[in-house]
Design a protein around this motif. Sequence first.
Motif, PDB file in Angstrom:
ATOM      1  N   TRP A  19      33.121  10.436 -25.483  1.00  0.00           N
ATOM      2  CA  TRP A  19      31.709  10.743 -25.745  1.00  0.00           C
ATOM      3  C   TRP A  19      30.792   9.663 -25.163  1.00  0.00           C
ATOM      4  O   TRP A  19      29.773   9.972 -24.557  1.00  0.00           O
ATOM      5  CB  TRP A  19      31.483  10.908 -27.249  1.00  0.00           C
ATOM      6  CG  TRP A  19      30.065  11.196 -27.596  1.00  0.00           C
ATOM      7  CD1 TRP A  19      29.389  12.369 -27.391  1.00  0.00           C
ATOM      8  CD2 TRP A  19      29.134  10.305 -28.186  1.00  0.00           C
ATOM      9  NE1 TRP A  19      28.091  12.258 -27.838  1.00  0.00           N
ATOM     10  CE2 TRP A  19      27.910  10.989 -28.342  1.00  0.00           C
ATOM     11  CE3 TRP A  19      29.211   8.981 -28.624  1.00  0.00           C
ATOM     12  CZ2 TRP A  19      26.783  10.406 -28.895  1.00  0.00           C
ATOM     13  CZ3 TRP A  19      28.087   8.403 -29.181  1.00  0.00           C
ATOM     14  CH2 TRP A  19      26.887   9.123 -29.302  1.00  0.00           C
ATOM     15  N   GLU A  51      22.997  11.381 -30.252  1.00  0.00           N
ATOM     16  CA  GLU A  51      22.480  11.759 -28.945  1.00  0.00           C
ATOM     17  C   GLU A  51      21.005  12.145 -29.028  1.00  0.00           C
ATOM     18  O   GLU A  51      20.220  11.850 -28.127  1.00  0.00           O
ATOM     19  CB  GLU A  51      23.293  12.895 -28.324  1.00  0.00           C
ATOM     20  CG  GLU A  51      22.878  13.173 -26.895  1.00  0.00           C
ATOM     21  CD  GLU A  51      23.820  14.105 -26.157  1.00  0.00           C
ATOM     22  OE1 GLU A  51      23.450  14.534 -25.045  1.00  0.00           O
ATOM     23  OE2 GLU A  51      24.921  14.406 -26.659  1.00  0.00           O
ATOM     24  N   GLY A  52      20.609  12.789 -30.109  1.00  0.00           N
ATOM     25  CA  GLY A  52      19.201  13.146 -30.300  1.00  0.00           C
ATOM     26  C   GLY A  52      18.311  11.913 -30.345  1.00  0.00           C
ATOM     27  O   GLY A  52      17.230  11.899 -29.732  1.00  0.00           O
ATOM     28  N   LYS A  76      27.745  13.105 -33.403  1.00  0.00           N
ATOM     29  CA  LYS A  76      27.258  13.165 -32.022  1.00  0.00           C
ATOM     30  C   LYS A  76      25.845  13.739 -31.881  1.00  0.00           C
ATOM     31  O   LYS A  76      25.019  13.132 -31.195  1.00  0.00           O
ATOM     32  CB  LYS A  76      28.223  13.953 -31.139  1.00  0.00           C
ATOM     33  CG  LYS A  76      29.549  13.292 -30.935  1.00  0.00           C
ATOM     34  CD  LYS A  76      30.367  14.144 -29.970  1.00  0.00           C
ATOM     35  CE  LYS A  76      31.814  14.078 -30.194  1.00  0.00           C
ATOM     36  NZ  LYS A  76      32.564  14.903 -29.247  1.00  0.00           N
ATOM     37  N   PRO A  77      25.530  14.897 -32.468  1.00  0.00           N
ATOM     38  CA  PRO A  77      24.186  15.452 -32.252  1.00  0.00           C
ATOM     39  C   PRO A  77      23.065  14.516 -32.705  1.00  0.00           C
ATOM     40  O   PRO A  77      22.067  14.354 -31.996  1.00  0.00           O
ATOM     41  CB  PRO A  77      24.194  16.751 -33.068  1.00  0.00           C
ATOM     42  CG  PRO A  77      25.634  17.121 -33.195  1.00  0.00           C
ATOM     43  CD  PRO A  77      26.378  15.824 -33.244  1.00  0.00           C
ATOM     44  N   GLU A  78      23.225  13.890 -33.871  1.00  0.00           N
ATOM     45  CA  GLU A  78      22.186  12.981 -34.369  1.00  0.00           C
ATOM     46  C   GLU A  78      22.041  11.762 -33.446  1.00  0.00           C
ATOM     47  O   GLU A  78      20.926  11.391 -33.069  1.00  0.00           O
ATOM     48  CB  GLU A  78      22.508  12.508 -35.783  1.00  0.00           C
ATOM     49  CG  GLU A  78      21.468  11.529 -36.311  1.00  0.00           C
ATOM     50  CD  GLU A  78      21.858  10.884 -37.639  1.00  0.00           C
ATOM     51  OE1 GLU A  78      21.065  10.054 -38.101  1.00  0.00           O
ATOM     52  OE2 GLU A  78      22.920  11.197 -38.199  1.00  0.00           O
ATOM     53  N   ASP A 129      32.982  13.682 -34.870  1.00  0.00           N
ATOM     54  CA  ASP A 129      32.301  14.661 -34.011  1.00  0.00           C
ATOM     55  C   ASP A 129      30.943  15.074 -34.562  1.00  0.00           C
ATOM     56  O   ASP A 129      30.000  15.283 -33.805  1.00  0.00           O
ATOM     57  CB  ASP A 129      33.172  15.894 -33.794  1.00  0.00           C
ATOM     58  CG  ASP A 129      34.267  15.660 -32.770  1.00  0.00           C
ATOM     59  OD1 ASP A 129      34.150  14.709 -31.966  1.00  0.00           O
ATOM     60  OD2 ASP A 129      35.249  16.426 -32.772  1.00  0.00           O
ATOM     61  N   SER A 130      30.835  15.169 -35.872  1.00  0.00           N
ATOM     62  CA  SER A 130      29.569  15.605 -36.470  1.00  0.00           C
ATOM     63  C   SER A 130      28.448  14.573 -36.304  1.00  0.00           C
ATOM     64  O   SER A 130      27.280  14.889 -36.518  1.00  0.00           O
ATOM     65  CB  SER A 130      29.765  15.948 -37.947  1.00  0.00           C
ATOM     66  OG  SER A 130      30.227  14.828 -38.667  1.00  0.00           O
TER      67      SER A 130
END
Length: 167
Positions: A71, A156-157, A152-154, A149-150
């Motif tokens: 990642w 990267e955001g 990643k979105p926060e 994995d959960s």
Amino acid sequence: MNKKSLYKSLSICAGLLLASHVWAIEKNNVAPSFELNGTDGVIKLAKYQGKLIYLDFWASWCGPCKQSFPWMNELQAKYGAQGLQVIGINLDVKNEDARQFLAIMPAHFPIAFDPSGVTPRIYGIKGMPSSVLISQEGKVLFEHAGFKDSDKPELEGKIKSLLEGKK
């Protein structure tokens, strides 16, 4: 994992936990500078002034660290041209352990070695992996412990928003 490795891992984690109470840094404070030997020479935080820095503390024996490397490579590839710089700081006592890890899980970003564990103490790192997001002006913006994995979105955001000039 044998008993010796387990005890070594536990003692490093305990040391990080104890040290973090004394040295913890706060959001918006200037990130402590460092100069460490790395895979491609000396790594200095000051060299990356003007970039958004994702500073990652890791060790070869850390399971979630193995999950985070692909990642972080993706982040560097995707956002590097926009001003992101991922930097990994390895905390293995023996650099050879880190190099064996990197032979299997290559990093497409600079890797520094801190076998004495000084840098995680001054950053107040509580466990591994842990990451610190440092602004283009050199200030601590965000700290994150662990990796799944959960997350990643926060993460990267936040990175994307900061690169776009949003806070």
